[in-house]
Design a protein around this motif. Structure first.
Motif, mmCIF file in Angstrom:
data_model
loop_
_atom_site.group_PDB
_atom_site.id
_atom_site.type_symbol
_atom_site.label_atom_id
_atom_site.label_comp_id
_atom_site.label_asym_id
_atom_site.label_seq_id
_atom_site.Cartn_x
_atom_site.Cartn_y
_atom_site.Cartn_z
ATOM 1 N N ASP A 49 5.525 7.963 -42.272
ATOM 2 C CA ASP A 49 4.141 7.354 -41.654
ATOM 3 C C ASP A 49 3.964 5.998 -42.082
ATOM 4 O O ASP A 49 2.937 5.262 -41.824
ATOM 5 C CB ASP A 49 3.063 8.147 -42.541
ATOM 6 N N GLY A 50 5.252 5.211 -42.192
ATOM 7 C CA GLY A 50 5.245 3.869 -42.332
ATOM 8 C C GLY A 50 4.803 3.189 -43.643
ATOM 9 O O GLY A 50 4.819 2.011 -43.726
ATOM 10 N N THR A 51 4.239 4.157 -44.576
ATOM 11 C CA THR A 51 4.000 3.579 -45.787
ATOM 12 C C THR A 51 5.148 3.097 -46.697
ATOM 13 O O THR A 51 6.348 3.694 -46.378
ATOM 14 C CB THR A 51 3.221 4.564 -46.392
ATOM 15 N N VAL A 52 4.986 2.360 -47.561
ATOM 16 C CA VAL A 52 5.981 1.793 -48.311
ATOM 17 C C VAL A 52 5.718 2.073 -49.831
ATOM 18 O O VAL A 52 4.600 1.774 -50.209
ATOM 19 C CB VAL A 52 6.459 0.241 -48.303
ATOM 20 N N PRO A 53 6.648 2.841 -50.683
ATOM 21 C CA PRO A 53 6.294 3.075 -52.075
ATOM 22 C C PRO A 53 6.107 1.973 -52.931
ATOM 23 O O PRO A 53 6.716 0.856 -52.557
ATOM 24 C CB PRO A 53 7.352 4.098 -52.411
ATOM 25 N N GLU A 54 5.322 1.953 -53.935
ATOM 26 C CA GLU A 54 5.251 1.043 -54.709
ATOM 27 C C GLU A 54 6.276 0.943 -55.922
ATOM 28 O O GLU A 54 6.849 2.152 -56.330
ATOM 29 C CB GLU A 54 3.902 0.970 -55.708
ATOM 30 N N GLY A 55 7.012 -0.123 -56.325
ATOM 31 C CA GLY A 55 7.824 -0.305 -56.974
ATOM 32 C C GLY A 55 9.308 -0.176 -56.671
ATOM 33 O O GLY A 55 9.525 0.361 -55.607
ATOM 34 N N PHE A 56 10.182 -0.815 -57.331
ATOM 35 C CA PHE A 56 11.920 -1.010 -56.802
ATOM 36 C C PHE A 56 12.145 0.535 -56.961
ATOM 37 O O PHE A 56 12.944 1.122 -55.983
ATOM 38 C CB PHE A 56 12.678 -2.086 -57.513
ATOM 39 N N GLU A 57 12.190 1.358 -57.908
ATOM 40 C CA GLU A 57 12.757 2.486 -58.088
ATOM 41 C C GLU A 57 12.289 3.435 -56.994
ATOM 42 O O GLU A 57 13.250 4.145 -56.149
ATOM 43 C CB GLU A 57 12.219 3.177 -59.524
ATOM 44 N N ALA A 58 11.100 3.752 -56.562
ATOM 45 C CA ALA A 58 10.500 4.348 -55.629
ATOM 46 C C ALA A 58 11.017 4.159 -54.305
ATOM 47 O O ALA A 58 11.256 4.666 -53.335
ATOM 48 C CB ALA A 58 8.980 4.296 -55.640
ATOM 49 N N GLN A 59 11.190 2.492 -54.063
ATOM 50 C CA GLN A 59 11.513 2.230 -52.768
ATOM 51 C C GLN A 59 13.086 2.370 -52.376
ATOM 52 O O GLN A 59 13.715 2.783 -51.451
ATOM 53 C CB GLN A 59 11.288 0.657 -52.510
ATOM 54 N N CYS A 60 13.820 2.394 -53.665
ATOM 55 C CA CYS A 60 15.369 2.512 -53.706
ATOM 56 C C CYS A 60 15.443 4.142 -53.502
ATOM 57 O O CYS A 60 16.477 4.253 -52.553
ATOM 58 C CB CYS A 60 15.975 2.144 -54.870
#
Length: 128
Positions: free
Chosen positions: A43-54
Motif C-alpha cells: 500500500d506504499g506505507t513504510v514501517p516505523e523503525g529499522f527492524e520492521a523496515q529490514c
C-alpha cells in the motif's frame, strides 16, 4: 538447480557475518537480478523503525524470488545498503533469520537512500 560451490580459502580472514567469500555457479539455467527492494508495503506505507523496515525489505526480496519460482536458497549475491552503521547488527540478525543456513556472497555498505524515510535497501542475484 544450480550447483553452487563456496570458496572460503584459509589464506583469507574468515567471514564473520554468515556469508561466503566467493560463490561459483556451475550448471545454472537461470539468473534473476532483483532490483533494490525498499521497505515499502504493497500500500506504499513504510514501517516505523529499522527492524520492521529490514523485515519488510527482506519480505519484498522473498516475494520477488517467489514470483520467479525461487527461494532464498537460490540467492548467490546480496547487497544491503544501510543508512547508519548502528544498523549492522540488527541487519545481520534479520538476514540470518531469513537465510537460515544459506550463505550467499554479501556486501553491506552505509549510504544515503533516495528517500530519507527508507532506512535500507536490499538488492540480490539468484540462480537456478
Amino acid at each position: 538447480m544450480a550447483h553452487i560451490v563456496n570458496h572460503n580459502p584459509a589464506t583469507v580472514h574468515p567471514p564473520a557475518g554468515g556469508y561466503s567469500m566467493g560463490l561459483e555457479l556451475m550448471q545454472h539455467r537461470r539468473l534473476l537480478f532483483i532490483s533494490g527492494q525498499v521497505p515499502e508495503k504493497t500500500d506504499g506505507t513504510v514501517p516505523e523503525g529499522f527492524e520492521a523496515q529490514c523485515e519488510q525489505a527482506w519480505r519484498n526480496v522473498t516475494e520477488v524470488l517467489a514470483a520467479a519460482g525461487l527461494g532464498v536458497e537460490h540467492l548467490v549475491k546480496v547487497t544491503t545498503f544501510l543508512t547508519d552503521r548502528t544498523q549492522v547488527v540488527t541487519n545481520r540478525t534479520i538476514r540470518s533469520k531469513v537465510l537460515g543456513e544459506h550463505r550467499p556472497a554479501l556486501t553491506v555498505v552505509v549510504v544515503e537512500t533516495v528517500d530519507s524515510k527508507w532506512l535500507l535497501e536490499i538488492e540480490a542475484i539468484a540462480a537456478e
